[in-house]
Design a protein around this motif. Sequence first.
Motif, short mmCIF file in Angstrom:
data_model
loop_
_atom_site.label_atom_id
_atom_site.label_comp_id
_atom_site.label_asym_id
_atom_site.label_seq_id
_atom_site.Cartn_x
_atom_site.Cartn_y
_atom_site.Cartn_z
N ASN A 39 -15.60 2.38 -10.91
CA ASN A 39 -15.43 3.79 -10.56
C ASN A 39 -16.71 4.29 -9.90
N GLY A 57 0.40 5.88 0.14
CA GLY A 57 -0.46 7.04 0.19
C GLY A 57 -0.94 7.39 1.58
N ALA A 73 -6.12 -4.53 -7.00
CA ALA A 73 -5.58 -3.17 -6.85
C ALA A 73 -6.75 -2.20 -6.68
N SER A 106 -9.81 7.71 -3.02
CA SER A 106 -9.52 9.14 -3.03
C SER A 106 -10.74 9.89 -2.51
N HIS A 157 -5.10 10.21 -1.01
CA HIS A 157 -5.12 9.21 -2.07
C HIS A 157 -4.40 7.97 -1.56
N TRP A 182 0.85 -1.19 0.00
CA TRP A 182 0.00 0.00 0.00
C TRP A 182 0.89 1.23 0.00
N ASP A 236 -7.85 1.92 -5.64
CA ASP A 236 -7.49 3.32 -5.38
C ASP A 236 -8.64 3.99 -4.65
N GLN A 244 -11.95 3.11 -6.84
CA GLN A 244 -11.70 2.59 -8.18
C GLN A 244 -10.99 1.25 -8.05
N ALA A 245 -11.53 0.23 -8.72
CA ALA A 245 -10.94 -1.11 -8.72
C ALA A 245 -11.53 -1.91 -9.87
N HIS A 255 -3.48 3.88 -2.33
CA HIS A 255 -3.43 2.77 -3.27
C HIS A 255 -3.14 1.50 -2.48
#
Length: 189
Positions: free
Chosen positions: A118, A15, A169, A173, A19, A13, A171, A61-62, A21
């Motif tokens: 998203n 961030g 993975a 935010s 943000h 990981w 993200d 987001q993935a 990740h």
Amino acid sequence: MKRYRWLNAPQQWSGDESHLHVVTDGATDFWRETWYGFKRFSGHFYGTEVNGDFTFQAHIQADFKTLYDQAGIMLVADETCWLKAGIEYNDGQPAIGSVLTQGHSDWTTGVFPGNARNFWMRLTRRGDSLRLQYSADGNVWPLLRLFHLKAQHCRVGVMCCTPERAGLAVDFSELTLTPPLDKALHDLS
């Protein structure tokens, strides 16, 4: 500024709350007994302490591909009292859903009306009432769940799990924690 910290930090990981990740570890999940009979509290959760009323929101987001791949937001009082909500891959497609655990887990799921790679999630607490919403565009926020949770001292944040594999993975935010949005129940803004 609120301090975020990990419960079950993933090996990969980077961030912070602006943000984040994450790449999930294998055999990670949050679940308690119902139907399957097992208890799991091994998922990745990055959260901060909250007391009283609030609104928490995040953009996720993935690329969900494998059974039970999941990411979204979470509210945790303890190992027996929590909510997770977001996208979870099941029945051959990503679906919007939530799991509320108060001793035992329940699970609600449905078709997501947008791009499941998203999306946004929002949770608002007023007293013991919580309003869970999702968004496909960050502008329109349909109600996903309205529920009661007595625990006042909790942590809120983002979560992800992959019970059947490693390597999703994700993200995160736009993590925001504010005073509660004072909107009517059916106000979708």
